[in-house]
Design an enzyme around this catalytic site. Structure first.
Site, PDB file in Angstrom:
ATOM      1  N   HIS A 160       0.874  -1.173   0.000  1.00 60.85           N
ATOM      2  CA  HIS A 160       0.000   0.000   0.000  1.00 60.85           C
ATOM      3  C   HIS A 160       0.911   1.224   0.000  1.00 60.85           C
ATOM      4  O   HIS A 160       2.024   1.158   0.545  1.00 60.85           O
ATOM      5  CB  HIS A 160      -0.828   0.112   1.283  1.00 60.85           C
ATOM      6  CG  HIS A 160      -1.735  -1.032   1.586  1.00 60.85           C
ATOM      7  ND1 HIS A 160      -1.302  -2.193   2.178  1.00 60.85           N
ATOM      8  CD2 HIS A 160      -3.073  -1.170   1.427  1.00 60.85           C
ATOM      9  CE1 HIS A 160      -2.329  -3.008   2.360  1.00 60.85           C
ATOM     10  NE2 HIS A 160      -3.418  -2.414   1.908  1.00 60.85           N
ATOM     11  N   ASP A 219       2.322   1.965   3.377  1.00 58.09           N
ATOM     12  CA  ASP A 219       3.245   0.987   3.974  1.00 58.09           C
ATOM     13  C   ASP A 219       4.683   1.452   3.758  1.00 58.09           C
ATOM     14  O   ASP A 219       5.583   1.033   4.487  1.00 58.09           O
ATOM     15  CB  ASP A 219       3.169  -0.391   3.281  1.00 58.09           C
ATOM     16  CG  ASP A 219       1.800  -1.020   3.337  1.00 58.09           C
ATOM     17  OD1 ASP A 219       1.044  -0.710   4.266  1.00 58.09           O
ATOM     18  OD2 ASP A 219       1.493  -1.825   2.434  1.00 58.09           O
TER      19      ASP A 219
HETATM   20  C1  XLS Z   1      -7.661  -6.523   4.542  1.00 59.82           C
HETATM   21  C2  XLS Z   1      -7.143  -6.743   3.198  1.00 59.82           C
HETATM   22  C3  XLS Z   1      -6.050  -5.808   2.731  1.00 59.82           C
HETATM   23  C4  XLS Z   1      -5.898  -5.878   1.245  1.00 59.82           C
HETATM   24  C5  XLS Z   1      -5.119  -4.763   0.638  1.00 59.82           C
HETATM   25  O1  XLS Z   1      -8.435  -7.300   5.080  1.00 59.82           O
HETATM   26  O2  XLS Z   1      -6.746  -8.085   3.124  1.00 59.82           O
HETATM   27  O3  XLS Z   1      -4.849  -6.067   3.393  1.00 59.82           O
HETATM   28  O4  XLS Z   1      -5.299  -7.083   0.828  1.00 59.82           O
HETATM   29  O5  XLS Z   1      -5.644  -3.520   0.969  1.00 59.82           O
END
Ligand code: XLS
Ligand code: CA
Ligand code: CA
Length: 437
Positions: free
Chosen positions: A100, A103
């Protein structure tokens, strides 16, 4: 000094090995159905869980130290995470990462400053990618953590917030293209509602679709040739999320003419939260030509939430790999969207968790190969529908019948024979004998 200094390159040692820092089943060069295991299983590291999540839950703070020798919330920490992450991926032989926007760097109060930081860190990441050959599986924008997204991103009631969502998507797409990423994910964490008393569902869904259309137009204009993905999830954090499951998300994409640019990113734990099996959502995606990528993790049947555990359930991985092989593979890969349990707080635990996940999928692949080669399960399914190969069945399949004609056919027969046993128990026994015989 790297956090993984004490860990060497993880090697395949075979099923008998008792070395916790070795693969028992994942043997990258081993040929399975004409391809190497590595080709079948393009694994990815999730930046957020692996380099970020440190054990905080609703009741307690961090247990793991993910400072990587730098002060958290600084650019020095962002750089330290890159170093640790690439070291980690190289040691495990993981070829891809997923991220993300937030991140990668600490988010600033001013989006212009956040973007400047993203430019700086992405130059450094790109350098590392070139040196190591590690690639980007997919990127995404975090449109759920910042308080501005409390009412959603594409589904927000605020046009100003909607513009911030657009700005983040634009930047995350820039980064994905800069890294040569294969995909771009929309996970609609806050795209949903708590109560219909304050929500116009149609209005919100139209706005989400528009945002996605703009993202596709922009992405294609800057040379993004990969797939956009929707990652379905029925709930959490919202009570009801619009991308409930694969069937719902596919219907949404078709309704708004987005189906050519999008596929599904199916997460195991999200499918089970929706009351399905993992393989159900994979099948629904695949039969619609939309099986793109996988978030490889698992939930806990005793807990009703998204526990994001490292995959350990070999049956589930086997059913997953059967779907993947039958679909001819993924265009994306297997992202470990998973975290260690809170008391497993050391860096060694993290390495062992990835070994577990990779070994579980290797077993899944090997088992799926056996089931396909054995052929009994596939043959049973084929035979089960054989009545439709001839006579009235064939006419029905060809779409050449009328309701009256079928009613007359039934009237002549008076009563049909029972349709044949489903033989579930027999098939389950066959499966066990293939796997353990
Ligand atoms: C949350 C999601 C998230 C997505 C990406 O539950 O798994 O991590 O994979 O935003
Ligand atoms: Ca999850
Ligand atoms: Ca996920």
């Amino acid at each position: 000094m790297s956090a993984f200094e004490n860990v060497g390159k993880i090697q395949y040692e075979g099923p008998k090995s008792q070395n916790p820092l070795a693969f028992k089943f994942y043997n990258p060069a081993q040929i399975v159905l004409g391809k190497t295991m590595k080709e079948h299983l393009p694994f990815a590291m999730s930046w957020w869980h692996t380099l970020g999540a440190a054990g905080t839950d609703m009741f307690g703070r961090d247990t793991a130290d993910k400072s990587f020798g730098a002060e958290k919330g600084t650019m020095a920490h962002a750089f330290a995470k890159v170093d640790a992450g690439f070291d980690f991926m190289q040691k495990l032989g993981i070829e891809y990462f997923c991220f993300h926007d937030v991140d990668l760097v600490p988010e600033a109060d001013d989006i212009n400053e956040t973007n400047r930081r993203l430019d700086e860190i992405s130059d450094y990441i790109l350098e590392k990618m070139k040196k190591t050959g590690i690639k980007c599986l997919w990127g995404t924008a975090n449109m759920f953590s910042n308080p501005r997204f409390m009412n959603g991103a594409g589904s927000t009631n605020s046009p100003d917030v909607y513009c911030f969502a657009a700005a983040q998507i634009k930047k995350a797409l820039d980064l994905t293209v800069k890294f040569g990423g294969k995909g771009y994910v929309f996970w609609g964490g806050r795209e949903g509602y708590e109560t219909l008393l304050n929500t116009d569902v149609k209005f919100e869904q139209e706005n989400i679709a528009n945002l996605m259309k703009m993202a596709v137009a922009y992405g294609r204009s800057i040379g993004f040739t990969g797939d956009f993905y929707i990652e379905p999830k029925p709930k959490e954090p919202m009570k009801h999320q619009y991308d409930y499951d694969a069937a719902t998300a596919i219907g949404f994409l078709r309704q708004y003419g987005l189906e050519k640019d999008f596929k599904m990113n199916i997460e195991a734990n999200h499918a089970t939260l929706a009351g399905h099996t993992f393989e159900h959502d994979l099948r629904i995606s695949a039969m619609n030509g939309m099986l793109g990528s996988i978030d490889a993790n698992q939930g806990d049947p005793h807990l009703g939430w998204d526990t994001d555990e490292f995959p350990f359930d070999v049956y589930s991985a086997t059913f997953c790999m059967l779907e993947v092989l039958r679909a001819g593979g993924l265009t994306g890969g297997f992202n470990f969207d998973a975290k260690c349990r809170r008391p497993s707080y050391t860096m060694e635990d993290l390495v062992q968790a990835y070994i577990l996940g990779m070994d579980t999928y290797a077993l899944g692949l090997l088992n799926a190969e056996k089931i396909i080669k054995d052929g009994r399960v596939d043959a049973f399914v084929k035979e089960r529908y054989a009545g439709f190969n001839s006579g009235i069945g064939a006419k029905i399949r060809a779409g050449k019948t009328t309701l009256e004609e079928l009613a007359n056919y039934a009237a002549e027969m008076k009563a049909p024979a029972l349709p044949g046993s489903g033989r579930q128990e027999q098939l389950e026994a066959i499966l066990n004998s293939i796997l353990f015989g």
